[in-house]
Scaffold this motif. Structure first.
Motif: not given
Length: 481
Positions: A125, A129-130, A133, A160-162, A164, A223
């Motif tokens: 994940v 996600a990274s 970003k 989508v990145g956020d 995660g 987070s």
């Protein structure tokens, strides 16, 4: 490796760790099988190292670990079937654990074990996600300018990145509960409670509320890592004890309901705020390292990072990194150091490859170079070259220090948390200024070149098999030049 080979490999591993009955818990990370054994003395490390496909063994973080490499998931799947063990400890294992005497070392190992079991399943994940970003940073207006901030593709990749990181407590609630032996779906539920919009609204407005009349201080737990892990750990005891006293006919309804009811004040009043405060304190300390140690902080961490990986202590750093990124979106100490140190492993492999004369050993060291630089798997090189030949570790440390020193002096910052150790990790330097990206790449290049040159210059010293002499075991050493 053929599918049948994985079955044979799993069988041999089970036999040499003491059999099925000696395994209380088994999971895996990206390259290692991680066992909790009832009696670690029953594991035959010498025979395990002879198993085809096993790269080495180590004991750290309260676990007996077998280094496999990129095929670890296939071996784990076969091993799980053959050993009839799920990824959570059994009740009998818990009783045995309770009998253990307390010691600070055992407590530290338990903490590392809990972190590893909770965080490592979520590495895919974090990677995905990274990468999303990173794509917004590289393709967006701050770098190449291919897409604008108003474009649908930029907006898509960004949220989508956020996602995660934003929903991390929900996913971590699942994996942590699996690790601690409780209902993982309840862990997800508890994670969802911590990031519910109503609670976030209280936190943003600075308003207080109460749980059963007990005053609570709401925080933004999106987070975060520590609050949900602590809550999942405590919840595992509550759920297990409720199952003991509630009749089976009522357990389906009452156990999950009463478990969450009991956890509300514990999570929202005590553990949540305490974990949030601890995470902030750790993050502040990490971010202040540059003022305490100056540019040397990055250099020292880069020089020692691979030793942290081998002992499992890097998990504490990774936990902190997730917290820092969640709050600040960037980090300039541990992130750059870890990336540089990972690239230095490839440099160590290349330097060893150039130094060795034996064709088979050269081929093996080159495969380690490919595995680390392209595949992001550093353990084969660490154990197959560093531990085996010793001196390459000196080159690895010097190269890491040199690259880290340049990164510290130029203030290199990491803008994307990409928990893979290959060349892709260097994209984490993109997202800020062009100078930052250039300096980050230069720091990695310096680390790589210095490591390769020093490793080549020092040569390699191999520890060969035991010889019996005068009734005692000694090791014969030879230099490979």
């Amino acid at each position: 490796m053929k599918k049948t080979d994985y079955g044979q490999m799993a069988n041999e591993i089970i036999q040499n760790v003491g059999g099925k009955e000696n395994i209380s818990h088994v999971t895996h990370c990206m390259t290692r099988l991680r066992f909790n054994l009832k009696d670690e003395s029953l594991a035959d490390t010498d025979k395990l190292k002879e198993v085809n496909g096993v790269l080495g063994t180590t004991q750290s973080g309260g676990q007996f670990q077998i280094i496999i490499g990129q095929n670890v998931e296939k071996v784990y799947d076969q091993l799980s079937v053959d050993s009839d063990h799920a990824s959570s400890p059994s009740a009998s294992d818990e009783k045995e654990a309770k009998k253990e005497k307390f010691s600070f070392k055992r407590a530290g190992n338990k903490i590392l074990d809990g972190l590893a079991g909770s965080l490592t399943p979520l590495i895919p994940v974090l990677v995905a996600a990274s990468m999303f970003k990173m794509l917004t940073a590289v393709l967006g207006p701050t770098m190449l300018g291919i897409i604008s901030e108003e474009s649908s593709l930029f907006i898509l990749f960004n949220f989508v990145g956020d996602a995660g990181f934003y929903f991390f407590p929900v996913m971590l609630g699942y994996t942590a509960c699996k690790k601690f032996g409780s209902n993982p779906v309840l862990g997800m539920f508890l994670g969802g409670i911590l990031i519910h919009p109503t609670l976030l609204g209280f936190a943003e407005a600075g308003e207080k509320f109460s749980v059963y009349g007990i005053p609570a201080t709401p925080e933004n737990y999106t987070s975060t890592v520590i609050p949900i892990i602590l809550s999942a750990w405590v919840m595992s005891y509550i759920e297990k004890n409720l199952k003991k006293v509630i009749p089976a006919t009522l357990a389906t309804i009452l156990v999950p309901t009463l478990t969450i009811m009991a956890m509300l004040p514990i999570a929202l009043v005590v553990l949540g705020p305490a974990g949030f405060f601890a995470g902030n304190y750790i993050s502040t300390f990490l971010l202040s390292l540059d003022s305490i140690g100056g540019f040397l902080a990055v250099a020292i961490i880069a020089a020692l990072w691979q030793f942290l990986v081998m002992t499992g202590m890097h998990l504490l750093m990774i936990t902190t990194l997730i917290t820092v990124f969640a709050q600040n979106g960037q980090e300039s100490i541990v992130g750059p150091a870890a990336i540089i140190a990972s690239i230095c492993v490839a440099g160590m492999s290349l330097g060893t490859f150039l130094r060795l004369r034996n064709k088979n050993e050269k081929a093996l060291s080159f495969s380690f170079f490919i595995a680390s630089f392209i595949g992001g798997v550093t353990e084969p090189a660490l154990y197959g070259l560093g531990v085996r030949y010793r001196k390459p570790f000196i080159g690895l440390m010097i190269g890491g220090f040199a690259g880290g020193l340049y990164a510290g002096i130029t203030g290199v910052t990491n803008y994307a948390l990409i928990p893979v150790a290959n060349f892709i990790s260097m994209t984490g330097f993109f997202g800020g200024t062009t100078a930052n990206a250039v300096n980050g790449l230069l720091a990695c290049s310096i680390g790589f070149v210095v490591t390769a040159v020093i490793t080549y210059a020092l040569g390699v010293q191999q520890q060969t098999q035991k010889k019996e002499e005068s009734g005692s075991d000694i090791y014969e050493e030879k230099s490979v030049v």
